[in-house]
Structures are given as structure tokens and as C-alpha cells.
Design a protein around this motif. Sequence first.
Motif, PDB file in Angstrom:
ATOM      1  N   SER A 321       0.332  -1.349  -0.228  1.00  0.00           N
ATOM      2  CA  SER A 321       0.538  -0.603   0.443  1.00  0.00           C
ATOM      3  C   SER A 321       0.747   1.530   0.069  1.00  0.00           C
ATOM      4  CB  SER A 321      -0.822  -0.080   1.114  1.00  0.00           C
ATOM      5  OG  SER A 321      -0.633  -0.237   2.818  1.00  0.00           O
ATOM      6  N   LEU A 322       1.758   1.208   0.515  1.00  0.00           N
ATOM      7  CA  LEU A 322       2.908   2.865   0.741  1.00  0.00           C
ATOM      8  C   LEU A 322       3.091   2.977  -0.491  1.00  0.00           C
ATOM      9  CD1 LEU A 322       4.915   2.442   3.943  1.00  0.00           C
ATOM     10  CD2 LEU A 322       2.609   3.283   3.651  1.00  0.00           C
ATOM     11  N   THR A 323       4.040   2.028  -1.120  1.00  0.00           N
ATOM     12  CA  THR A 323       4.799   1.859  -2.672  1.00  0.00           C
ATOM     13  C   THR A 323       3.405   2.010  -3.383  1.00  0.00           C
ATOM     14  OG1 THR A 323       5.046   0.120  -2.293  1.00  0.00           O
ATOM     15  CG2 THR A 323       5.543   0.900  -4.573  1.00  0.00           C
ATOM     16  N   GLU A 324       2.182   2.189  -3.428  1.00  0.00           N
ATOM     17  CA  GLU A 324       1.091   2.150  -4.918  1.00  0.00           C
ATOM     18  C   GLU A 324       0.743   4.022  -3.722  1.00  0.00           C
ATOM     19  OE1 GLU A 324      -2.310   0.719  -4.155  1.00  0.00           O
ATOM     20  OE2 GLU A 324      -1.388  -1.276  -4.642  1.00  0.00           O
ATOM     21  N   LEU A 325       1.289   4.163  -2.699  1.00  0.00           N
ATOM     22  CA  LEU A 325       0.480   5.651  -2.104  1.00  0.00           C
ATOM     23  C   LEU A 325       1.429   6.375  -2.518  1.00  0.00           C
ATOM     24  CD1 LEU A 325      -1.754   6.933  -0.584  1.00  0.00           C
ATOM     25  CD2 LEU A 325      -0.235   6.346   1.353  1.00  0.00           C
ATOM     26  N   PHE A 326       2.878   6.289  -2.414  1.00  0.00           N
ATOM     27  CA  PHE A 326       3.505   6.856  -2.962  1.00  0.00           C
ATOM     28  C   PHE A 326       3.627   7.699  -3.919  1.00  0.00           C
ATOM     29  CE2 PHE A 326       5.281   6.272   1.983  1.00  0.00           C
ATOM     30  CZ  PHE A 326       5.030   7.591   2.052  1.00  0.00           C
ATOM     31  N   GLY A 327       4.436   6.252  -4.683  1.00  0.00           N
ATOM     32  CA  GLY A 327       4.634   6.606  -5.958  1.00  0.00           C
ATOM     33  C   GLY A 327       6.214   6.394  -6.432  1.00  0.00           C
ATOM     34  N   ASP A 328       6.549   7.404  -7.065  1.00  0.00           N
ATOM     35  CA  ASP A 328       8.011   7.909  -7.287  1.00  0.00           C
ATOM     36  C   ASP A 328       7.825   8.959  -6.435  1.00  0.00           C
ATOM     37  OD1 ASP A 328       6.362  10.170  -8.722  1.00  0.00           O
ATOM     38  OD2 ASP A 328       7.230   9.563 -10.684  1.00  0.00           O
ATOM     39  N   ARG A 329       7.211   9.329  -5.304  1.00  0.00           N
ATOM     40  CA  ARG A 329       8.008  10.393  -4.045  1.00  0.00           C
ATOM     41  C   ARG A 329       9.373   9.758  -3.730  1.00  0.00           C
ATOM     42  NH1 ARG A 329       2.224  11.787  -4.457  1.00  0.00           N
ATOM     43  NH2 ARG A 329       2.462  14.443  -4.763  1.00  0.00           N
ATOM     44  N   ALA A 330       9.028   8.427  -3.171  1.00  0.00           N
ATOM     45  CA  ALA A 330       9.841   8.116  -2.230  1.00  0.00           C
ATOM     46  C   ALA A 330      10.161   6.159  -3.048  1.00  0.00           C
ATOM     47  CB  ALA A 330       9.287   7.723  -0.639  1.00  0.00           C
ATOM     48  N   ARG A 331      10.845   5.960  -1.987  1.00  0.00           N
ATOM     49  CA  ARG A 331      11.776   4.462  -3.327  1.00  0.00           C
ATOM     50  C   ARG A 331      11.913   3.618  -1.102  1.00  0.00           C
ATOM     51  NH1 ARG A 331      17.458   6.948  -3.814  1.00  0.00           N
ATOM     52  NH2 ARG A 331      16.735   8.426  -2.541  1.00  0.00           N
ATOM     53  N   VAL A 332      10.572   2.936  -1.502  1.00  0.00           N
ATOM     54  CA  VAL A 332      10.207   2.559  -0.594  1.00  0.00           C
ATOM     55  C   VAL A 332      10.654   0.318  -0.307  1.00  0.00           C
ATOM     56  CG1 VAL A 332       8.247   1.129   0.976  1.00  0.00           C
ATOM     57  CG2 VAL A 332       7.848   2.979  -0.691  1.00  0.00           C
ATOM     58  N   VAL A 333      11.351   0.008   0.585  1.00  0.00           N
ATOM     59  CA  VAL A 333      11.837  -1.397   0.257  1.00  0.00           C
ATOM     60  C   VAL A 333      11.186  -2.354   1.540  1.00  0.00           C
ATOM     61  CG1 VAL A 333      13.920  -0.556  -0.446  1.00  0.00           C
ATOM     62  CG2 VAL A 333      13.356  -1.180   1.824  1.00  0.00           C
ATOM     63  N   LEU A 334      10.938  -3.115   1.050  1.00  0.00           N
ATOM     64  CA  LEU A 334      10.686  -4.275   1.852  1.00  0.00           C
ATOM     65  C   LEU A 334      11.742  -5.237   2.671  1.00  0.00           C
ATOM     66  CD1 LEU A 334       7.655  -6.483   3.586  1.00  0.00           C
ATOM     67  CD2 LEU A 334       8.222  -8.062   0.993  1.00  0.00           C
ATOM     68  N   LEU A 335      12.075  -5.265   4.196  1.00  0.00           N
ATOM     69  CA  LEU A 335      12.436  -6.134   4.647  1.00  0.00           C
ATOM     70  C   LEU A 335      12.491  -7.210   5.643  1.00  0.00           C
ATOM     71  CD1 LEU A 335      15.591  -6.584   4.655  1.00  0.00           C
ATOM     72  CD2 LEU A 335      16.437  -5.246   6.716  1.00  0.00           C
ATOM     73  N   THR A 336      12.049  -8.493   5.666  1.00  0.00           N
ATOM     74  CA  THR A 336      11.574  -9.256   6.387  1.00  0.00           C
ATOM     75  C   THR A 336      12.623 -10.572   6.178  1.00  0.00           C
ATOM     76  OG1 THR A 336      10.708 -10.707   4.370  1.00  0.00           O
ATOM     77  CG2 THR A 336       9.336  -8.818   6.101  1.00  0.00           C
ATOM     78  N   GLY A 337      12.007 -11.756   6.627  1.00  0.00           N
ATOM     79  CA  GLY A 337      13.322 -12.358   7.577  1.00  0.00           C
ATOM     80  C   GLY A 337      13.347 -13.625   5.982  1.00  0.00           C
ATOM     81  N   SER A 338      11.935 -13.618   5.823  1.00  0.00           N
ATOM     82  CA  SER A 338      11.928 -14.458   4.649  1.00  0.00           C
ATOM     83  C   SER A 338      13.121 -13.244   2.551  1.00  0.00           C
ATOM     84  CB  SER A 338      10.703 -14.887   3.989  1.00  0.00           C
ATOM     85  OG  SER A 338       9.701 -13.900   3.682  1.00  0.00           O
ATOM     86  N   GLN A 352      22.012   1.970   3.513  1.00  0.00           N
ATOM     87  CA  GLN A 352      22.730   1.740   3.894  1.00  0.00           C
ATOM     88  C   GLN A 352      23.237   3.952   3.258  1.00  0.00           C
ATOM     89  OE1 GLN A 352      26.179  -0.384   5.255  1.00  0.00           O
ATOM     90  NE2 GLN A 352      27.367   1.231   6.458  1.00  0.00           N
ATOM     91  N   ALA A 353      23.830   3.032   1.698  1.00  0.00           N
ATOM     92  CA  ALA A 353      23.457   4.733   1.286  1.00  0.00           C
ATOM     93  C   ALA A 353      22.884   5.681   0.614  1.00  0.00           C
ATOM     94  CB  ALA A 353      24.137   3.716   0.000  1.00  0.00           C
ATOM     95  N   HIS A 354      21.739   5.577   1.465  1.00  0.00           N
ATOM     96  CA  HIS A 354      20.449   6.383   1.215  1.00  0.00           C
ATOM     97  C   HIS A 354      19.856   6.739  -0.223  1.00  0.00           C
ATOM     98  CE1 HIS A 354      18.751  10.238   2.956  1.00  0.00           C
ATOM     99  NE2 HIS A 354      17.310   9.502   2.886  1.00  0.00           N
ATOM    100  N   GLU A 355      19.981   5.059  -0.535  1.00  0.00           N
ATOM    101  CA  GLU A 355      19.099   4.915  -1.903  1.00  0.00           C
ATOM    102  C   GLU A 355      17.488   4.398  -1.952  1.00  0.00           C
ATOM    103  OE1 GLU A 355      22.337   2.256  -3.765  1.00  0.00           O
ATOM    104  OE2 GLU A 355      23.221   4.245  -3.670  1.00  0.00           O
TER     105      GLU A 355
END
Length: 677
Positions: A321-338, A352-355
Motif C-alpha cells: 500500500s505504501l508503494t502505491e501511495l507514494f508512487g515515485d515520491r519515495a523509494r520503499v523497500v521491504l525487509l523481512t526474515g524471508s 545504508q547508502a540512502h538509496e
Amino acid sequence: MLSEPVTQLKGVGEKAAEDLASLNIHTIADLLDYFPYRYDVYEIRPLSELIHEDKVTIEGRVVHDPTLTFYGRKKSRLNFTIEVEGVAVKAVMFNRAFAKKQIQADQMITLIGKWDAHRLQITVSSYKLGAAEDQEKVNPVYSLKGDLTNIKLKKMIKAALTEYGSQIIELLPDRYLEAYKIPNRKDAVFTMHLPKERMSLKHARRRFTYEEFLIFQLKMQLLRKIKRESTQGNSQHYDSNKIEEFINEFPFSLTNAQKKSLDQILTDLKSPYRMNRLLQGDVGSGKTAVAAIGLYASITAGKQGALMVPTEILAEQHYQSLTELFGDRARVVLLTGSVKGKKRKQIVAAVQAHEADIVVGTHALIQDEVIFSDLGFAIVDEQHRFGVEQRRTLRDKGLNPDVLFMTATPIPRTLAITAFGDMDVSVIDEMPLGRKEIETLWAKENTFERILDFIEKRVSEGEQAYVISPLIEESDKLDIQNAVDLFQQLQDYFPPEVKVGLMHGRLPSVEKEEVMKQFAANELQVLVSTTVVEVGVNVPNATVMVIYDAERFGLSQLHQLRGRVGRGEKQSYCILIAEPKGEVGKERMRIMTETTNGFELSEQDLKLRGPGDFFGKKQSGVPEFKVADMIHDYRALETARSDAQEIIENSLLENDEQFYRLRQYLEQEFSFADKLD
Ligand code: ADP
Ligand code: MG
């Protein structure tokens, strides 16, 4: 001096001092501040006016000597009859065998106890020999330990009052005494111990209620101030225009409650202090939307954001939902155990590189390998699911990031004021327009087949259902067995095209996730589960929630479970299967069918269960007050809170002479420094 030990009093020897110490009474001042926990009021009413099951006082003549029966190991029961207004009234007294010698035929006696109007019987909680006229009208009752008796303690306190009473000093500034018309401390202490009549006692209690609340609030608010000021600045200069544009693109306009909470969050982000805020709101009230705007604000200030949630499924849902909401406003990544291997390395490197601007994840987020370039704002969803340690780690991931905790467990206002005194609290207490209310029904167990038919019908319309299996508190094993049995029963009952799933706490977490995924994808239509149904999981297609043995749950828990449905366009239903025995249980079911407002429910729950139960005994951050009652006296609590706020904001403790005593008291009583983490 009031600080002298109690042994200074005549008649207080070593043994008595020991007993007093076990009540936390060491000095004269402690003794004088040890107030009765209740008062017996001897007020005689005619029998015809006594109310069934009320606590009453009656006086009469003992008709014959009592009979005493023993049962069990140490239990006894004393029976006698007294004549009141020419009527024979039965009296029962438990476990006070010694009273047999004191109570004799033809004596006048006064009894206090619970009245049974049908049997004309009183279950005696206390008694006094003699007629009521001869006695004090209001009799203080203290809690006791060791060899202390009420009479002995009263004597000691009386002696202390006579000898030291004049030394009792006022703590509160005159302006409060005047404004609230409350007696000064000395008079009030005398009244608490030696009440003459009810009115002055009421005012004395009012005084100490306020005093306790004020001191408590001052403590909490000072603590918060110290915490705030001990953390270094992190003013986030966000771009208001961009935020506004972002909000304008939403397919809806924010509710007033959302706007207000957002405002508070933005103010915190901008301020040099670290945000330590709790955002409360019912499921579906739009917390996530507010959180997203907050995250975006932080990004426009050049920072990174993090959103930590308790489960992988939730993380994925939020990521999407955040990816959709932000579009190209922000770079969203997912980090889980899997997320593993090369993919994981890439993501960690990007953070770490603020990418990457926003990281959504489970506690995988707080592993050592994850290093943020510039974390400005961290949000923790369903905060009660994380331990204090985990929350702290996240907080320490950046240079004092602002931290927002979110919870869908509505906490009553009165409790929020006290339990979260060192946190700021925002509340979303209104739902977006146009939501369909969940229809809640209370059913008896013998209607179960009809309920199953109802489920089948909903399923044939393409909808889904949860069925919560009976709860067995004492045994985890039986609990699961119940779920398994129910699961099989439903599988047998439904035609093969209705796929039933099973979920319980003992399943390995991989399996749990798998089951939830299948349910979310409508590969399973009915999910049988113990109460572990994942918090916050969003399956909008589920429209039916059936809760077995609903009477065993508190209102808040029922409300949480009910919140699993009603998330889509379609009408949803919650069916409570319950056969409560007591009045409280029936009341609960009735309340559930009548309101869907979480805050209202939580207030009712608090009234029915009491504050200790509300949080669970162990983790209850709820303080014990001596005189005050948080629920009953909530107005005084709010007054005290705003007074404390005024005192702190204007530094009155330091600058106003009237507050000198209060300040001295606080300094003596509490050491703030060691409360800091
Ligand atoms: P919460 O996190 O409190 O459970 P969400 O933020 O997930 O609630 O919102 C639930 C649903 O309501 C989402 O689909 C969201 O898009 C929608 N929503 C949020 N705020 C509003 C609003 N002000 N008006 C209409 N719909 C809203
Ligand atoms: Mg949510």
C-alpha cells in the motif's frame, strides 16, 4: 517531629512497630497518612426500605444464643436470629467463631452486611454490640496485618493526632484550596481518621483524591520533560507544500481526528525534541494513512523512515500500500526474515547508502546488519506486540529518530492519562464517513447449525468467514484440541467446495503465515482459529466473524476480534455465541451488540473489569492510589492533569512561593534521575 519513628508514641512497642512496618508505616507521618480503606456507616433504615443485595445496617434484639457449625478445615458459620421491628431476621456470619461468646440472647446488636430481602437474612460483615444510637455514625475501617486490630490502630492514630496533629503542614497552594473548596491538609487528615459525619468526610476524601492525582501527574509530567530535554535536537524541516500536494491526491479527505493527529505528529517532527508519541485508533480509523503522511514529511526533510510491524504478512501488506501511495515520491523497500541472499544484501546496502527512503519490515529491521544512513522517523505498529528492548533498538538505530507507536487497542481516556503519562498520546476517535457498521448478533449455542448455514450462504456469495474456537484458559493443549475438533466438525459439515483452514498458536510460524496467505488469497473460505488471529491482518473479503464462548472474553478483546471483519465494501457480521451466567456477562454481550465504538467499549470494559485486569496484572502500569479511584474520580484526574501541565509549563515549582512545599515534597519523595534510560 512528624519524621520521628512510630515507636515514639506511647503504647507502640517493638512488635507493633514491626506490624506497622509491614504496612509500610515507619514514621508518625506515615501513620497519619494511613487512611481507612472504607467506612462503615451506621444508618438505620426501616426493613421495608432495604434493597435486596445492598449493604445495609440493622439493629435489633438477639432472640437466642447463636449456633456455631464448623465445616471444611478452618471454616465456620455462626447463625442467630434478631428481632427487628417485631420481625425475625436471620443473621449469618462466616469464620468468626469467637463471636459466639460475645453475642448473647436479649442483647441489642447492630449488624452491617449484605441484605437478602427474600429470605429476610443478613450476611454479616461487621457487627457491634449495642444499639446504633450509642455508636459513632461513621466508623473507619483500616486494612491490617499481624496482631494489629482496628481498635488498636485507631488508638495509635488518635494518639498521634493528639500529639503531632498540629504539625501537619499544607502541601497545596492556597489558590487550589480556594478554587476547589477543599479543606486544608491538617483538617482533612483529622477528618479521615475521626469523621463526624458524611459531608466533611466527603470533602476530606475529595482533597486527598486531588492531592494524589496532582502529585502523580506532576511526577509523570516532570519525567516526560526530563526525558524530552535530555535528548538532542532533531528538527525536521519538512516541505509543507509537498505534504499538501500529497494529501490532495488521496481519494478521500482526512477526518478531523486524522487532521488533528497529523498536526501533532508534524509539530513533533519539527520540534527539536524527540517524538515519543502513541497514536491510538480503532481498526480502520485511518492510522496508516496518517503514518504515511508523517513518513513522507520526514522524507521531504531529507531523512529516511522505517515502519516496523509484527508479522511478515502485515509487512507485505503495508509495503504494497505504501508503494502505491507514494508512487515515485519515495523509494520503499521491504525487509523481512524471508528476504534472503543477494536480494537482502542489496536492500541492506541501499538502506545504508540512502538509496532507500522507507523501509517496511518485521523485526528483521532491527538486526545489526541494518544500518540507516539517516533515519529520521520510526513507526512501530501494534506496539504492544514488541518488547521494550526491540523498540529501544529501533529507536537507537538513528541519531534520535522521532518515534511513533501505533495501536488499535483503544485505551480508555482515564487510563491513557495515567498509564502513558510519560508519552504523548494522539487519538483518532472517529471513523471515515460511509463505513458500514458491523452488525453484531448474540446467539445461543443451539443455533450453531443455523450459523453454519449462514456462513455457507455468505461463502456462496464469494465472501469469507472466521470462526474463533472456544477458549480454555487453563490449558493451551485443550485450547488447540478445541480448535482442531471444531475444524474437523466444520469440514464434515460444509460441502467440499468450502475450504476450511486451521490456525493456532502451536503451528510453526511458517505454517501460520502460509495459512494466512491462503486465507488472504481466498484459497480458504473459512478459517477456524484460536484467538491468535493475526492482529491487523487485512482480509477485506471476510465478512463474518463467529466467536465461540464469547462471554469469556473482555469487551476489548471481542472488539479486536470483531475488527477482523468490516474492512471492505460489503456488509459484515459478528456473531457472538454465548450463554453468560452472570449479569456482568449479559451486560457485556448487550454492550457489544449495541456499540461498535472502540473507545466507548473500552470505557465500559474498564468499568466492568477494573484497571488491574485491563492491562493484565503483571504489566499494568496503573498506579495504586490510596484514596482516589481512577474511574470514579476521572474528573478530578483531568483537573489535576491540566493543573500539573500549567505548573510545569510555567515553572511554578521553581518560581512561585506558593508551590514551595509541593516542590520540597516531590524532591524528597521521588528521585527522577534514576528513572531515565
Ligand atoms: P488503520 O491503520 O487505522 O486500521 P487504515 O489507515 O489502514 O486504518 O485505513 C483503513 C482504510 O480506510 C484504508 O483503505 C484507507 O485507505 C481508508 N481511509 C483512511 N482514511 C480515510 C478517510 N479519511 N476517508 C475515507 N477512507 C479512509
Ligand atoms: Mg493498520
